[in-house]
Structures are given as C-alpha cells and as structure tokens.
Design an enzyme around this catalytic site. Sequence first.
Site, PDB file in Angstrom:
ATOM      1  CG  HIS A 444     -33.695  12.210  -1.945  1.00 11.16           C
ATOM      2  ND1 HIS A 444     -33.767  13.515  -1.838  1.00 11.16           N
ATOM      3  CD2 HIS A 444     -33.278  10.956  -2.232  1.00 11.16           C
ATOM      4  CE1 HIS A 444     -33.337  12.063  -3.891  1.00 11.16           C
ATOM      5  NE2 HIS A 444     -33.016  11.434  -2.852  1.00 11.16           N
ATOM      6  NE  ARG A 445     -38.024  16.189   5.049  1.00 20.58           N
ATOM      7  CZ  ARG A 445     -37.721  17.395   5.946  1.00 20.58           C
ATOM      8  NH1 ARG A 445     -38.981  17.263   6.662  1.00 20.58           N
ATOM      9  NH2 ARG A 445     -36.744  17.721   7.226  1.00 20.58           N
TER      10      ARG A 445
END
Length: 471
Positions: A444-445
């Site tokens: 999710h980064r």
Amino acid sequence: MSFEFPLPDVGEGLTEADIVSWKVAVGDTVTVNQILVEIETAKSLVELPSPQAGEVGALLVEEGQTIEVGTPIIRFGGSDGGTDNAGASAPAVGETQAATEGGGDAEGGATLVGYGAKAAPSKRRPRKGAGVAAPANPSQAPAAQEAPAPAAAPAAAAAAPAEATAPATASAGKPLAKPPVRKLAKDLGLDLAAIAPTGSRGEVTRDDVKAAASGTGAAATAAAVPSAGSAAASAGAGSSGELEERIPFKGVAKMMAKAMVESAFTMPHVTEFLDVDVTETMAFVRRLKSTKFLGEDIKVSPLLLVAKAVAWAVARNPRINSCLEGDEIAVKKYVNLGIAAATPRGLIVPNIKGAHAMGLTDLAQGIQDLTALARSGKTPPADQSGGTITITNVGVFGVDAGTPIINPGEAAILAFGQIRKKPWVVGDEIVPRDITTLSVSADHRVVDGEIISKFLADVGRGLEDPTLLLA
C-alpha cells in the site's frame, strides 16, 4: 604438493552452504570440471566442479555440515593417512589459514573461472579448548588424601584406567564433538556425555552417535548406563524424541523465512478478493489440450491462462508492476513473472523473464521448464532474482483463497484458488458454473486501492472471456 580447494561463492553474494553429498572419495583420480560435491545454498542445489586434475587426498568436511565461503573442503594430493572424512583429517587452524592464504598457486594446477588466486580468507574460529589439555579433576586429590591409607593404592589404580578411557572434554566439562554431531545427538534424543568417544582426539563422532542410537557397539554400552544425574534427562529426551521431529532450519527454507519476515514487517499489505466465473477459460483449456494446438509436449493447465491474464492486466495497470526504491517508485515496463513453487527443500519463487512479450506457447513452455527445474531442486539463483510480480497457485492444494505475502522487491502477488462448480446467476437464471477466487496482496506504500481493484478486475475479466487475452 598438496592443494586445498575452498568453498567458492557460487553467486548472489552467498556466505555459507551445506554439504549435501560428496561425488568423489579419498584416493579417486579426478579431472578438471569433474563434479566433486553437491552443496545446498540459500537458494538452490549446486554441483561444484573440480578446479584441477589430481588425486583426492582428503575430504575436509562431512556431509550435512554447514560451512562458510572460503573454508577448505577438499585436499588434492598429500594425503595424510588416507582418511575419508573430515572428522579424522580436519586440518589444524594454522594449517587452514596458511592453505587459504597461499592456495591457488601455479603448482596447484589449472583453475576454473571464479576459483583462482582470489581466495577468500578463512573465517573458521579455533575450537574452544583446542590444544589445551583437559585439567585433572581437582576434587580427586583431596579425596585421595582424606581416604584411609589401605584404600589409597586401589583408588589410585582405579583412577588411572578411568582417566585413560574418559572422553576428552573442554574446560567446562563438555564432551568434544563437532556441531553437526551435536545436532544429530540432539535430534535422536541422546546425551553426548553418555556416549563413549572413538575420535582420534577424544571427540564423539557421527558413527558413535549412530551406534548409540542403534544400540550397538561401545557407544550403546555407555549410553545404556548413564550417570544418575543424566538418567532422567536422557529418559525425557527419548520420550520427546518419539513424539516430535526436528527439521534443520537452513538453506532455502531459512532464506525464504527471512524474506517473508522482511516483506511482512516492511510493506503494509492490503488484500482484495474477487470470485470469477472461469467456465469459458476451462472450456478453452480443454480445447487446447484436445487439439494439442500449442505442441505435442506442451502441458496446458488453467495456470497458463491465469499467467496470461496477469501479464495482460499489468499492461493495462502498469503501476502494479513496480517497487519502492529509496525515494522513488520504479515502474517496470517488462514482466518477469514469478511462480511460487513448493519444493522438498522449501518454497522458492523462480520467474519467467519477459513474460509480457510471450504468446501462449512460449509462456506454457516457460511454466513447464520452471516447474521441472524447481522440483529437481536445481533452480539457479539467477532464475530467482529480478521478478516483478508473482502468482501463487493455492488451488492445487484444494484451497479457495489466501492472503499471500509479497515477494521482496515487488509490489503485488496474486493467489489463484481452486476451481469448483457453484451456483451462479447468468441472466435471470441460476446455473452451475466453474468458479474460482482470486486474491491480490499489494504494497500500500506503492499502490492504492484504485490500482489494486482495477488490476484484479482486469485479471478476472480476462479469465471470464479468454479471447480478450489473444487480442
């Protein structure tokens, strides 16, 4: 003149390896490039060829032993007694260092690329207590002085054979044995202190442990009459040994565990799921099998269409095929498609290079070759590096879905669940259809929910209508 061959770095900067099996024995005459030994690195099984021709003088390490790069493993010529194992012919520390620092000279014979004069310094450390005589038991002298005079002579006479047969120990009273031998005894639930040593320096050998375990020889006699203080411990170890199995945590399994911990605790994982009607995909697979359109020797499975769908969906959502490198997100414009493979030695993730440019035939051949090599345990490190996105086929184990952990250096992994007949709404009717569940874990980064959702939806769309994948 003798020459010692150290364990080389076989690639990827690996620092250690396990000796799996020797292919030569002491006294054998070998040629350049003849296979000497099979080793297991953190990534695969590797066969080491001989750097020179000559006679094998000694094997300096045992099978099952873990050693560091630069450690001498075999000696050519100059056999000191013709011993055939490391336990009987292990060189002294000074000899090892001298051989490592001076090895590979002109008299050592022809050398192979990567094995030459650049010999890594040995990192072997001296054995604790090596070269230092074990001190006599200080409690014996006062006991002899305090004993009545008539008993002094028999006590001294009994002490002499006891000292002659007692195993050589370190200053702390610990039996001498190599780490692999200690581990073997532990796995078998045996107390090393209760095993009579037969090694040349008073150490317990692998054969001693095996003899004690099988109930034969002097080792078995010693093990059968342990001291009162160790009897309870030995009984407990024997009981637990029957109820549990100890598996060495090393090589491929240890490397994969390290990678999974790194991934799980550095990447914020998010996982999405999608049920997909793959009835058309299954019909297409059956047609490819029956017509042998891709070739006589090509194996066709649903995984082939999933792989093609992933490559197709990546082209439509390139951000999913990326990774975080420092302060930049590197978006790859190629697909090196990883296929997670369960092998007897642990989980590995080799990848098919350039999968984005492959048609069905090449992709099927790539999956087939990759799988066969993985099962043999000889996937080279190069095939396990450089992946950009991965598929894990949990469906082959009868599992519907999972939350897979992302392979380090990538941003996403897709889990492909089993295909089952389920009731499905088609138009206004409920009909049986072939249904599977896809799940995608993503970093999710690097990617947000929109990118993950669009990618997953596109994979599902390609499997619902495989003709889209051929456009």
